[in-house]
Design a protein around this motif. Structure first.
Motif, PDB file in Angstrom:
ATOM      1  N   MET A  78      81.289  33.726 -11.057  1.00  0.00           N
ATOM      2  CA  MET A  78      82.539  34.169 -10.443  1.00  0.00           C
ATOM      3  C   MET A  78      83.666  33.251 -10.891  1.00  0.00           C
ATOM      4  O   MET A  78      83.431  32.130 -11.374  1.00  0.00           O
ATOM      5  N   ASN A  79      84.869  33.717 -10.719  1.00  0.00           N
ATOM      6  CA  ASN A  79      86.074  32.972 -11.088  1.00  0.00           C
ATOM      7  C   ASN A  79      86.201  31.729 -10.203  1.00  0.00           C
ATOM      8  O   ASN A  79      86.211  31.845  -8.972  1.00  0.00           O
ATOM      9  N   PRO A  80      86.324  30.520 -10.776  1.00  0.00           N
ATOM     10  CA  PRO A  80      86.420  29.299  -9.967  1.00  0.00           C
ATOM     11  C   PRO A  80      87.839  28.972  -9.521  1.00  0.00           C
ATOM     12  O   PRO A  80      88.043  27.997  -8.789  1.00  0.00           O
ATOM     13  N   LEU A  81      88.828  29.767  -9.954  1.00  0.00           N
ATOM     14  CA  LEU A  81      90.229  29.424  -9.741  1.00  0.00           C
ATOM     15  C   LEU A  81      90.730  29.773  -8.351  1.00  0.00           C
ATOM     16  O   LEU A  81      91.816  29.353  -7.961  1.00  0.00           O
ATOM     17  N   ILE A  82      89.944  30.541  -7.599  1.00  0.00           N
ATOM     18  CA  ILE A  82      90.378  31.045  -6.290  1.00  0.00           C
ATOM     19  C   ILE A  82      89.477  30.443  -5.209  1.00  0.00           C
ATOM     20  O   ILE A  82      88.262  30.678  -5.187  1.00  0.00           O
ATOM     21  N   ALA A  83      90.071  29.669  -4.311  1.00  0.00           N
ATOM     22  CA  ALA A  83      89.301  28.903  -3.325  1.00  0.00           C
ATOM     23  C   ALA A  83      88.429  29.794  -2.455  1.00  0.00           C
ATOM     24  O   ALA A  83      87.303  29.429  -2.095  1.00  0.00           O
ATOM     25  N   GLU A  84      88.926  30.976  -2.100  1.00  0.00           N
ATOM     26  CA  GLU A  84      88.202  31.857  -1.173  1.00  0.00           C
ATOM     27  C   GLU A  84      86.906  32.405  -1.758  1.00  0.00           C
ATOM     28  O   GLU A  84      86.075  32.957  -1.023  1.00  0.00           O
TER      29      GLU A  84
ATOM     30  N   TYR B 243      77.297  29.952 -23.334  1.00  0.00           N
ATOM     31  CA  TYR B 243      78.456  29.267 -23.912  1.00  0.00           C
ATOM     32  C   TYR B 243      79.500  30.279 -24.370  1.00  0.00           C
ATOM     33  O   TYR B 243      80.710  30.083 -24.168  1.00  0.00           O
ATOM     34  N   THR B 244      79.058  31.368 -24.961  1.00  0.00           N
ATOM     35  CA  THR B 244      79.979  32.406 -25.433  1.00  0.00           C
ATOM     36  C   THR B 244      80.771  33.004 -24.279  1.00  0.00           C
ATOM     37  O   THR B 244      81.973  33.292 -24.406  1.00  0.00           O
ATOM     38  N   ILE B 245      80.121  33.189 -23.132  1.00  0.00           N
ATOM     39  CA  ILE B 245      80.809  33.699 -21.947  1.00  0.00           C
ATOM     40  C   ILE B 245      81.880  32.713 -21.489  1.00  0.00           C
ATOM     41  O   ILE B 245      83.025  33.086 -21.200  1.00  0.00           O
ATOM     42  N   LEU B 246      81.518  31.430 -21.427  1.00  0.00           N
ATOM     43  CA  LEU B 246      82.488  30.406 -21.033  1.00  0.00           C
ATOM     44  C   LEU B 246      83.650  30.342 -22.015  1.00  0.00           C
ATOM     45  O   LEU B 246      84.820  30.209 -21.616  1.00  0.00           O
ATOM     46  N   GLU B 247      83.339  30.413 -23.285  1.00  0.00           N
ATOM     47  CA  GLU B 247      84.361  30.354 -24.326  1.00  0.00           C
ATOM     48  C   GLU B 247      85.348  31.517 -24.167  1.00  0.00           C
ATOM     49  O   GLU B 247      86.574  31.328 -24.278  1.00  0.00           O
ATOM     50  N   ALA B 248      84.829  32.700 -23.902  1.00  0.00           N
ATOM     51  CA  ALA B 248      85.683  33.876 -23.733  1.00  0.00           C
ATOM     52  C   ALA B 248      86.534  33.759 -22.477  1.00  0.00           C
ATOM     53  O   ALA B 248      87.717  34.156 -22.469  1.00  0.00           O
ATOM     54  N   PHE B 249      85.969  33.220 -21.401  1.00  0.00           N
ATOM     55  CA  PHE B 249      86.744  33.024 -20.177  1.00  0.00           C
ATOM     56  C   PHE B 249      87.847  31.996 -20.399  1.00  0.00           C
ATOM     57  O   PHE B 249      88.976  32.144 -19.905  1.00  0.00           O
ATOM     58  N   ASP B 250      87.539  30.948 -21.165  1.00  0.00           N
ATOM     59  CA  ASP B 250      88.531  29.925 -21.493  1.00  0.00           C
ATOM     60  C   ASP B 250      89.685  30.515 -22.298  1.00  0.00           C
ATOM     61  O   ASP B 250      90.855  30.208 -22.053  1.00  0.00           O
TER      62      ASP B 250
ATOM     63  N   LEU C  97      83.268  28.088 -15.047  1.00  0.00           N
ATOM     64  CA  LEU C  97      82.941  29.233 -14.199  1.00  0.00           C
ATOM     65  C   LEU C  97      82.126  28.760 -13.004  1.00  0.00           C
ATOM     66  O   LEU C  97      81.398  27.755 -13.075  1.00  0.00           O
ATOM     67  N   LEU C  98      82.247  29.474 -11.907  1.00  0.00           N
ATOM     68  CA  LEU C  98      81.366  29.255 -10.760  1.00  0.00           C
ATOM     69  C   LEU C  98      80.002  29.852 -11.088  1.00  0.00           C
ATOM     70  O   LEU C  98      79.916  30.973 -11.590  1.00  0.00           O
ATOM     71  N   ASN C  99      78.944  29.103 -10.785  1.00  0.00           N
ATOM     72  CA  ASN C  99      77.580  29.540 -11.093  1.00  0.00           C
ATOM     73  C   ASN C  99      76.683  29.308  -9.888  1.00  0.00           C
ATOM     74  O   ASN C  99      76.647  28.207  -9.333  1.00  0.00           O
ATOM     75  N   THR C 100      75.974  30.320  -9.467  1.00  0.00           N
ATOM     76  CA  THR C 100      74.977  30.159  -8.413  1.00  0.00           C
ATOM     77  C   THR C 100      73.752  30.985  -8.771  1.00  0.00           C
ATOM     78  O   THR C 100      73.804  31.865  -9.636  1.00  0.00           O
ATOM     79  N   SER C 101      72.651  30.699  -8.114  1.00  0.00           N
ATOM     80  CA  SER C 101      71.388  31.346  -8.464  1.00  0.00           C
ATOM     81  C   SER C 101      71.420  32.832  -8.147  1.00  0.00           C
ATOM     82  O   SER C 101      72.017  33.266  -7.159  1.00  0.00           O
ATOM     83  N   PHE C 102      70.761  33.606  -8.991  1.00  0.00           N
ATOM     84  CA  PHE C 102      70.713  35.067  -8.879  1.00  0.00           C
ATOM     85  C   PHE C 102      69.630  35.441  -7.866  1.00  0.00           C
ATOM     86  O   PHE C 102      68.502  35.765  -8.225  1.00  0.00           O
ATOM     87  N   ASN C 103      69.988  35.377  -6.605  1.00  0.00           N
ATOM     88  CA  ASN C 103      69.092  35.752  -5.511  1.00  0.00           C
ATOM     89  C   ASN C 103      69.906  35.778  -4.233  1.00  0.00           C
ATOM     90  O   ASN C 103      71.076  35.402  -4.220  1.00  0.00           O
ATOM     91  N   VAL C 104      69.282  36.207  -3.155  1.00  0.00           N
ATOM     92  CA  VAL C 104      69.885  36.094  -1.834  1.00  0.00           C
ATOM     93  C   VAL C 104      69.069  35.102  -1.034  1.00  0.00           C
ATOM     94  O   VAL C 104      67.946  34.741  -1.413  1.00  0.00           O
ATOM     95  N   ALA C 105      69.618  34.623   0.059  1.00  0.00           N
ATOM     96  CA  ALA C 105      68.939  33.625   0.876  1.00  0.00           C
ATOM     97  C   ALA C 105      67.551  34.115   1.286  1.00  0.00           C
ATOM     98  O   ALA C 105      67.378  35.256   1.707  1.00  0.00           O
ATOM     99  N   GLY C 106      66.567  33.234   1.146  1.00  0.00           N
ATOM    100  CA  GLY C 106      65.206  33.563   1.538  1.00  0.00           C
ATOM    101  C   GLY C 106      64.372  34.224   0.468  1.00  0.00           C
ATOM    102  O   GLY C 106      63.184  34.479   0.686  1.00  0.00           O
ATOM    103  N   GLU C 107      64.964  34.531  -0.691  1.00  0.00           N
ATOM    104  CA  GLU C 107      64.222  35.152  -1.784  1.00  0.00           C
ATOM    105  C   GLU C 107      64.215  34.237  -3.002  1.00  0.00           C
ATOM    106  O   GLU C 107      65.155  33.455  -3.207  1.00  0.00           O
ATOM    107  N   PRO C 108      63.179  34.327  -3.854  1.00  0.00           N
ATOM    108  CA  PRO C 108      63.180  33.555  -5.088  1.00  0.00           C
ATOM    109  C   PRO C 108      64.260  34.056  -6.041  1.00  0.00           C
ATOM    110  O   PRO C 108      64.758  35.179  -5.917  1.00  0.00           O
ATOM    111  N   ILE C 109      64.624  33.234  -7.004  1.00  0.00           N
ATOM    112  CA  ILE C 109      65.520  33.670  -8.070  1.00  0.00           C
ATOM    113  C   ILE C 109      64.846  34.818  -8.813  1.00  0.00           C
ATOM    114  O   ILE C 109      63.625  34.844  -8.987  1.00  0.00           O
ATOM    115  N   VAL C 110      65.634  35.793  -9.242  1.00  0.00           N
ATOM    116  CA  VAL C 110      65.062  36.941  -9.939  1.00  0.00           C
ATOM    117  C   VAL C 110      64.386  36.496 -11.228  1.00  0.00           C
ATOM    118  O   VAL C 110      64.787  35.515 -11.846  1.00  0.00           O
TER     119      VAL C 110
END
Length: 527
Positions: free
Chosen positions: A387-393, A471-478, A486-499
């Motif tokens: 997700m976009n890291p530029l917006i606090a919310e 890296y290519t994704i970051l480069e394009a966002f830059d 970029l904001l990065n978090t694990s691809f899962n919801v609480a209580g489940e393993p990462i996909v």
């Protein structure tokens, strides 16, 4: 040489790792069982992960492994030995292995092999700090050199790992939730002190909390204040985190004094405490510190497999940091089949990267599935939500709409390595998200969604050679925003393993408020 490492105990997630090859030229596959049986912190026998590793290395029969290595917790007569060889049970996958090829080794020795053999050091001190290992050891010191590891000393006192775990449960977070305590701690920095006297006694490799913890179940004494408000919980977390950092600094100084080594490999569950790791690094006790991303018991199969490869197979070692992406491979055909099974989205194949970046800039939530999954409990870009890291919310948006977890839980930044010092107080690569440096004061308002309440961030640095398309994704966002973060978090919801699989990824995408899934080179956008 083919080596299979396993881990199964009643307390932590199980898994498997297989290595096939000779000397420094080998192929490796590693996976935690939870990623396949979809049970968070699965304690099941790692049959699915064994089979996945065998498929990846094209090993048709388990009997072809020269060594099957696993850790033990109590003694070499551990209950597991009979269970693994028992016929007509789930564990009969090992029935075709010649008994002489099955080896049970010390739990902390597995940690040591996982840390040192994946490090860039030719020789180093190896410090293991966790809850309990074989013979109830809590902290151990080794020296690694070449392809061998030598035990120096250890202790079975109630150490900092057990104190941290006991306080985590005392705060109300439950078992294996120490990461929540670390995340909550900064909120307690300015709260009134609590009446905690940890009475930690440090002597050599020992950190002892016998007067504070109860030995039988590793909980706290009944007369210890139970925090009831958020402020009290935050203060309890803060004081516990400060004690953890104090203990780790003591252990680091002792390890340097005893071994004389300029470099340190750190492992065990406490090594996932990125804040304490950063404090140890900043103390300049060692020239450099290496921590494997699977530092907790998730990495035990990795260390067991390396023990088979080096200690039993006597292969020569070529030092160098290991890629964290050791999960199975999923073909483009498998991905296309998964995409065809589900519905509810538009499929974008042309200019998919461009549209993904446009969505991130428009403050949409984009999940990422790429290549082999990462080892350890933290997403490193191959099974991530971006997700976009530029917006606090955005921190609150993700916690409420996708992760379904506590509001205080922070999110981590990924950054192009060559720009990392422009944003963070860091003087080296941090490819595994295991350090928490300060965000530079002039950048905290630029990337507020990944800046913690105390001005820090758990950073992952990204390069083209190590991280590929991430890296290519970051480069394009830059290029689009002027910000290589970029904001990065694990691809899962609480209580489940990462996909793990393409099917897991699409199900999670459809079952949450994620706006798009960038799966390899295809973008799925919800209708």
């Amino acid at each position: 040489m083919k080596s299979l490492g396993l881990h199964k105990d009643p307390w932590h997630n199980t898994g498997a790792c297989a290595i096939s090859g000779h000397d420094g030229e080998y192929n490796i596959a590693f996976l935690s069982e939870e990623r396949l049986d979809r049970v968070k912190d699965s304690r099941a026998f790692p049959q699915k992960s064994i089979e996945a590793c065998m498929r990846h290395l094209d090993v048709p029969s388990i009997s072809q492994f020269d060594a099957v290595v696993m850790d033990y917790i109590e003694t070499d007569k551990d209950w597991r030995l009979d269970q693994f060889r028992r016929p007509c049970s789930t564990e009969n996958l090992l029935r075709d292995v010649v008994p002489e090829r099955i080896h049970m080794i010390d739990h902390h020795l597995c940690h040591a092999y996982a840390a040192f053999m994946t490090s860039p050091f030719e020789e180093a001190a190896i410090l293991i700090v966790d809850g309990r290992g074989s013979n109830k050891q809590t902290q151990s010191l080794f020296i690694g050199s070449g392809n061998s590891i030598k035990f120096i000393e250890g202790t079975d006192t109630i150490g900092i790992g057990l104190l941290y775990a006991a306080m985590t449960q005392h705060i109300g977070f439950g078992n294996l939730q120490e990461g929540k305590t670390m995340g909550l701690a900064p909120y307690g920095a300015n709260e009134p002190p609590l009446a905690y006297d940890f009475d930690g006694r440090f002597e050599g490799i020992r950190t002892s909390y016998e007067t504070f913890c109860v030995e039988g179940n590793y909980s706290l004494r009944q007369d210890i204040l139970s925090p009831s408000t958020f402020a009290e919980q935050a203060r309890a977390a803060y004081e516990t985190q400060m004690e953890c950092e104090r203990a780790l600094l003591h252990l680091g100084k002792y390890a340097r004094k005893v071994t004389g080594m300029p470099n340190l490999c750190l492992s065990g569950g406490v090594a996932l405490n990125s804040v304490a790791n950063n404090s140890l690094l900043k103390a300049r006790i060692f020239d450099d510190i290496f921590i494997n991303p699977a530092a907790s018991d998730t990495g035990i199969p990795l260390g067991a497999a390396y023990y088979g490869h080096y200690a039993l197979g006597q292969n020569k070692r070529r030092a160098g940091e290991i890629s964290p992406y050791l999960g199975p491979t999923y073909s483009s055909e498998r991905i296309d089949e998964a995409i065809a099974v589900f519905s509810g989205y538009k499929i974008v194949r042309d200019n998919a990267l461009k549209q993904a970046i446009e969505m991130l800039c428009a403050n949409k939530i984009v999940a990422r599935f790429e290549g082999r999954s990462e080892m350890g409990p933290r997403a490193l870009g191959h099974r991530s939500i971006l997700m976009n890291p530029l917006i606090a919310e955005n921190k609150d948006v993700l916690n409420a709409r996708v992760k379904f977890r506590e509001e205080f839980r922070p999110f981590a930044p990924i950054v192009m390595e060559e720009h990392s010092q422009d944003y963070f107080d860091i003087d080296r690569p941090c490819p595994y998200m295991l350090l928490v440096p300060n965000v530079l004061p002039n950048k905290r308002d630029v990337i507020p969604a990944v800046t913690h309440v105390d001005g820090t961030a758990r950073v992952q640095t990204v390069t083209q050679s190590f991280n590929g398309k991430l890296y290519t994704i970051l480069e394009a966002f830059d290029e689009k925003t002027g910000v290589p973060v970029l904001l990065n978090t694990s691809f899962n919801v609480a209580g489940e393993p990462i996909v793990e699989t393409p099917e897991d990824a699409i199900k999670c995408f459809l079952g949450t408020d994620i706006d798009a899934l960038f799966i390899e080179d295809v973008l799925l956008v919800k209708n």
